[in-house]
Design a protein around this motif. Structure first.
Motif, short mmCIF file in Angstrom:
data_model
loop_
_atom_site.label_atom_id
_atom_site.label_comp_id
_atom_site.label_asym_id
_atom_site.label_seq_id
_atom_site.Cartn_x
_atom_site.Cartn_y
_atom_site.Cartn_z
N THR A 297 0.86 -1.18 0.00
CA THR A 297 0.00 0.00 0.00
C THR A 297 0.90 1.23 0.00
O THR A 297 2.04 1.19 0.47
CB THR A 297 -0.92 0.05 1.23
OG1 THR A 297 -0.14 0.16 2.42
CG2 THR A 297 -1.80 -1.18 1.31
N ALA A 302 -2.36 3.14 -3.57
CA ALA A 302 -3.18 1.96 -3.27
C ALA A 302 -3.63 2.01 -1.83
O ALA A 302 -2.82 2.15 -0.92
CB ALA A 302 -2.37 0.68 -3.52
N PHE A 305 -4.92 -3.99 -0.36
CA PHE A 305 -4.24 -5.06 -1.09
C PHE A 305 -4.97 -6.37 -0.84
O PHE A 305 -5.55 -6.59 0.22
CB PHE A 305 -2.75 -5.16 -0.73
CG PHE A 305 -2.47 -5.65 0.67
CD1 PHE A 305 -2.18 -6.99 0.91
CD2 PHE A 305 -2.44 -4.77 1.74
CE1 PHE A 305 -1.90 -7.44 2.19
CE2 PHE A 305 -2.16 -5.20 3.02
CZ PHE A 305 -1.88 -6.55 3.25
N THR A 330 -8.90 -1.36 -7.55
CA THR A 330 -7.87 -0.39 -7.90
C THR A 330 -6.61 -0.53 -7.05
O THR A 330 -5.63 0.16 -7.28
CB THR A 330 -8.41 1.04 -7.73
OG1 THR A 330 -8.83 1.23 -6.37
CG2 THR A 330 -9.58 1.29 -8.67
N GLY A 331 -6.65 -1.43 -6.08
CA GLY A 331 -5.52 -1.60 -5.19
C GLY A 331 -4.51 -2.61 -5.72
O GLY A 331 -4.43 -2.87 -6.92
N THR A 332 -3.74 -3.18 -4.78
CA THR A 332 -2.66 -4.10 -5.12
C THR A 332 -3.16 -5.53 -5.06
O THR A 332 -3.90 -5.89 -4.14
CB THR A 332 -1.48 -3.92 -4.15
OG1 THR A 332 -1.09 -2.55 -4.15
CG2 THR A 332 -0.31 -4.80 -4.53
N GLY A 399 0.01 -4.17 -9.79
CA GLY A 399 -0.54 -2.87 -9.42
C GLY A 399 0.47 -1.76 -9.51
O GLY A 399 1.67 -1.98 -9.71
N GLU A 400 0.00 -0.53 -9.35
CA GLU A 400 0.85 0.65 -9.51
C GLU A 400 1.93 0.76 -8.45
O GLU A 400 2.91 1.48 -8.63
CB GLU A 400 -0.02 1.91 -9.51
CG GLU A 400 -0.99 2.01 -10.69
CD GLU A 400 -0.27 2.00 -12.04
OE1 GLU A 400 0.84 2.58 -12.13
OE2 GLU A 400 -0.82 1.40 -12.99
#
Length: 410
Positions: A297, A302, A305, A330-332, A399-400
């Motif tokens: 996170t 994020a 998770f 939209t998270g991990t 994820g980002e």
């Protein structure tokens, strides 16, 4: 008084009045132990640190927001004098002497009637170290001795045998992600006390080399299964050795209850009437990404998770994972045991709306000397795994957050 050594004793303060003068850093360090001892604590101080104030707000101590006044120690059994006013400290110390109250002074140990030892704890034992006399007081040396003894008891390098009958049973110990230093203190101590260790392939193998010669180490992968399934055979081995009166440790990688089948073993032991202790471990789902510089996170990137098992492909009827819903988050996303299925997993996530450009990181052999990180995207991860020859065990992060940190751009 300084010519003679201090007499060590353990005070039983439950329900007894303890007065603490001063709400600064000394009080902040000493109060938790007094609270744990069950003392009836009264703090006398115009001000206090935020931590001390929180103890008062929680009702753990009573706080008189004023300076020391004559009579404050009249009903005390024990006093800690730690104000910044030397005159108040001297006056309070004199009052303690008149009322025969054992008194610790933070500003002048020579004028105190009691000293606080350097203390530590290990499985029901308190280690307390005192300097022999005031003239030779060296708090750092005393603390170093304390630390060495406590660490030795905790990690098993200092062995103190139990002389009373030890209760046989099984400890399900999470060994962490691989680095032997990342096992918990309790897990390491139980290993040192074990008669039998049944270990997984993903457990911290280096710890096994430290075990005494008499300890029987069993590789769970090599337990003969015969007519039993692998897990059933492991359960039976745990029960069999425990019924022989042995202390058994089931050493597992990560945490016993995070895709570790620990609950199946705990249930089998309960049905057999075998005492079972569960020692949580650091899960690879958060520790391995962290070791590779990836926070699961991160503020503004994020806020959640999700950890899933990838040992079953998305199109397999045995799969219990809602991949369509995961694609919308939209998270991990952290995937364990998914190296050989990552191609189909990536295709499924993209098919349900995840961007093909979503960053992916694969961390192989995380936290060990062989750790390596391979980066890709959902569109490229299948061929990257093949080209880079990524092998299990590896933790996959989608994820980002992959772009946060030393390897990233955020």
């Amino acid at each position: 008084m300084a010519e003679h050594p201090a007499y060590p004793v353990g005070l039983r303060l439950t329900g007894r009045r303890v007065v603490v003068l001063g709400g600064g850093q000394v009080a902040q360090r000493r109060l938790p132990a007094l609270i744990a001892a069950g003392a009836d604590i009264r703090l006398v101080s115009p001000e206090a640190t935020p931590s001390v104030e929180a103890m008062a707000d929680a009702g753990e101590i009573a706080w008189d927001r004023r300076p020391y006044a004559e009579g404050d120690l009249a009903d005390a059994w024990y006093a800690l004098i730690a104000t910044s006013d030397p005159e108040a400290n001297t006056a309070a110390s004199a009052e303690a002497e008149r009322h025969r109250v054992w008194c610790v002074r933070s500003d002048d140990a020579d004028r105190a009637t009691a000293w606080t030892p350097a203390t530590g704890h290990s499985e029901g034992v308190t280690v307390a170290v005192l300097t022999t006399n005031a003239r030779g007081r060296d708090p750092r040396h005393t603390a170093a001795i304390r630390d060495a003894v406590v660490e030795g008891l905790r990690d098993g390098t200092l062995v103190a045998p139990h002389h009373r009958t030890r209760t046989a049973g099984v400890a399900l110990v999470g060994g962490g992600p691989g680095d032997p230093d990342l096992i918990t203190v309790r897990g390491r101590r139980l290993l040192a006390e074990a008669d039998v260790v049944i270990a997984d392939r993903l457990g911290p193998r280096d710890l096994l080399a430290e075990l005494p010669p008499h300890v029987e180490v069993i590789d769970a992968a090599k337990i003969p299964y015969g007519r039993f399934m692998a897990q059933e055979a492991i359960n039976n081995a745990l029960i069999e050795h425990a019924k022989q009166g042995k202390a058994v440790v089931r050493l597992k990688g990560g945490d016993p209850f995070v895709f570790g089948r620990g609950m199946e073993e705990a249930q089998a032991l309960a049905e057999a009437g075998i005492p079972c202790t569960v020692v949580p471990g650091i899960s690879s789902s958060v520790s391995v990404p962290g070791a590779a510089g990836i926070p699961v996170t991160h503020r503004g990137v994020a806020h959640e998770f999700t950890v899933v098992s990838g040992h079953v492909a998305p199109d397999d009827e045995r799969s219990l994972v809602d991949w369509a819903s995961l694609a919308k988050l939209t998270g991990t996303l952290v995937i364990l045991m998914g190296v050989d299925k990552i191609g189909r997993i990536a295709e499924t996530l993209v098919a349900h709306g995840k961007s093909p450009d979503t960053p992916v990181a694969l961390v192989q052999e995380g936290t060990t000397a062989a750790q390596r990180r391979v980066d890709a995207t959902l569109a490229t991860v299948a061929r990257t795994v093949v080209a880079q020859e990524v092998k299990p065990p590896a933790v996959i992060v989608v994820g980002e957050v992959v772009h946060v940190g030393p390897h990233g751009t955020v």
